[in-house]
Design an enzyme around this catalytic site. Structure first.
Site, mmCIF file in Angstrom:
data_model
loop_
_atom_site.group_PDB
_atom_site.id
_atom_site.type_symbol
_atom_site.label_atom_id
_atom_site.label_comp_id
_atom_site.label_asym_id
_atom_site.label_seq_id
_atom_site.Cartn_x
_atom_site.Cartn_y
_atom_site.Cartn_z
ATOM 1 N N CYS A 1 -1.023 0.867 7.474
ATOM 2 C CA CYS A 1 -2.613 0.618 7.680
ATOM 3 C C CYS A 1 -3.498 -0.525 7.067
ATOM 4 O O CYS A 1 -3.660 -2.022 7.182
ATOM 5 C CB CYS A 1 -3.252 2.067 7.181
ATOM 6 S SG CYS A 1 -3.153 3.185 8.162
ATOM 7 N N ARG A 2 -3.132 -0.541 5.915
ATOM 8 C CA ARG A 2 -3.856 -2.123 4.641
ATOM 9 C C ARG A 2 -3.092 -3.065 4.657
ATOM 10 O O ARG A 2 -3.697 -4.215 4.353
ATOM 11 C CB ARG A 2 -3.960 -0.937 3.014
ATOM 12 C CG ARG A 2 -5.164 -0.053 3.884
ATOM 13 C CD ARG A 2 -5.578 0.575 2.337
ATOM 14 N NE ARG A 2 -4.701 1.758 2.189
ATOM 15 C CZ ARG A 2 -4.158 2.302 1.145
ATOM 16 N NH1 ARG A 2 -4.535 2.321 0.245
ATOM 17 N NH2 ARG A 2 -2.947 3.406 -0.223
ATOM 18 N N SER A 3 -2.244 -2.806 4.120
ATOM 19 C CA SER A 3 -1.301 -3.758 3.920
ATOM 20 C C SER A 3 -0.688 -5.052 5.110
ATOM 21 O O SER A 3 -0.829 -6.124 4.751
ATOM 22 C CB SER A 3 0.038 -3.385 2.656
ATOM 23 O OG SER A 3 0.619 -2.877 3.291
ATOM 24 N N ASN B 1 2.516 1.114 4.470
ATOM 25 C CA ASN B 1 2.810 -0.307 5.238
ATOM 26 C C ASN B 1 2.359 0.155 6.493
ATOM 27 O O ASN B 1 3.187 -0.960 7.451
ATOM 28 C CB ASN B 1 4.331 -0.445 5.002
ATOM 29 C CG ASN B 1 4.475 -1.708 5.217
ATOM 30 O OD1 ASN B 1 5.142 -2.052 5.322
ATOM 31 N ND2 ASN B 1 3.278 -2.215 4.736
ATOM 32 N N ASP C 1 -7.634 4.077 1.323
ATOM 33 C CA ASP C 1 -7.077 4.467 2.410
ATOM 34 C C ASP C 1 -8.151 5.001 3.593
ATOM 35 O O ASP C 1 -8.503 5.781 3.667
ATOM 36 C CB ASP C 1 -6.292 5.226 1.756
ATOM 37 C CG ASP C 1 -4.954 5.429 2.995
ATOM 38 O OD1 ASP C 1 -5.154 4.957 3.804
ATOM 39 O OD2 ASP C 1 -4.278 6.767 2.402
ATOM 40 N N CYS D 1 0.582 -1.087 -0.189
ATOM 41 C CA CYS D 1 -0.117 0.222 -0.013
ATOM 42 C C CYS D 1 0.686 1.061 0.145
ATOM 43 O O CYS D 1 1.982 1.004 -0.682
ATOM 44 C CB CYS D 1 -0.971 -0.322 1.366
ATOM 45 S SG CYS D 1 -0.488 0.329 2.678
#
Ligand code: 4NP
Length: 154
Positions: free
Chosen positions: A14-16, A12, A124, A9
């Site tokens: 939050c999402r990934s 690195n 995001d 993402c």
């Protein structure tokens, strides 16, 4: 050789890391041994633990991601991983730009692994509230189920 996957993402944090955690949980439940990592296209948060809200949503779903530390994606990742999976279309464009000619890794979008949602972004959640992180968890969990089938099929 074990198959390997890198989630990417922007930051690195939050999402990934959540995608990494969700696939790790899915593979543990399925008895699949896959190498799983995550990275960001940006370098602002390198060395940092995941965002507090990402830590919290993972914990609410029974997963501890407190040991993870952000890192930036590298050219070597394209040689070292079988799959590099972008969380949104901007991440995918940024990865396509730095992809070396001799890349091993197959590049894809996370939602391409969820039936009926190909081409969509994992939004995001960084600038929003906790409910955005719950949505991210739901989305990465759905993708982890799709990826499990991909890896089980070889
Ligand atoms: P991520 O979220 O890409 O899901 O880790 C973000 C984290 C940090 C920033 C943007 C998105 N930032 O601009 O610092």
């Amino acid at each position: 050789m074990h198959q390997s996957v890198l989630f990417v993402c922007l930051g690195n944090i939050c999402r990934s890391p959540l995608a990494e955690a969700a696939l790790r949980a899915e593979c543990a439940a399925a008895g699949l041994n896959i190498i799983i990592d995550s990275a960001g296209t940006g370098d602002w948060h390198v060395g940092q633990a995941p965002d507090e809200r990402a830590l919290a949503v993972a914990a609410r779903n029974g997963v501890d991601i407190g040991h993870l530390r952000a890192r930036q994606v590298t050219i070597a990742d394209f040689r070292d991983f079988d799959h590099i999976i972008a969380l949104d279309n901007q991440n995918l464009r940024d990865l396509t730009e730095i992809r070396p000619a001799k890349a091993v890794a197959k590049l894809s979008l996370l939602f391409d692994h969820v039936a009926g949602r190909a081409g969509e972004d994992v939004t995001d959640p960084y600038y929003g509230g906790d409910e955005g992180f719950d949505q991210t968890w739901t989305e990465v969990t759905a993708a982890a189920r799709g990826l499990r089938r991909l890896f089980e099929d070889g």
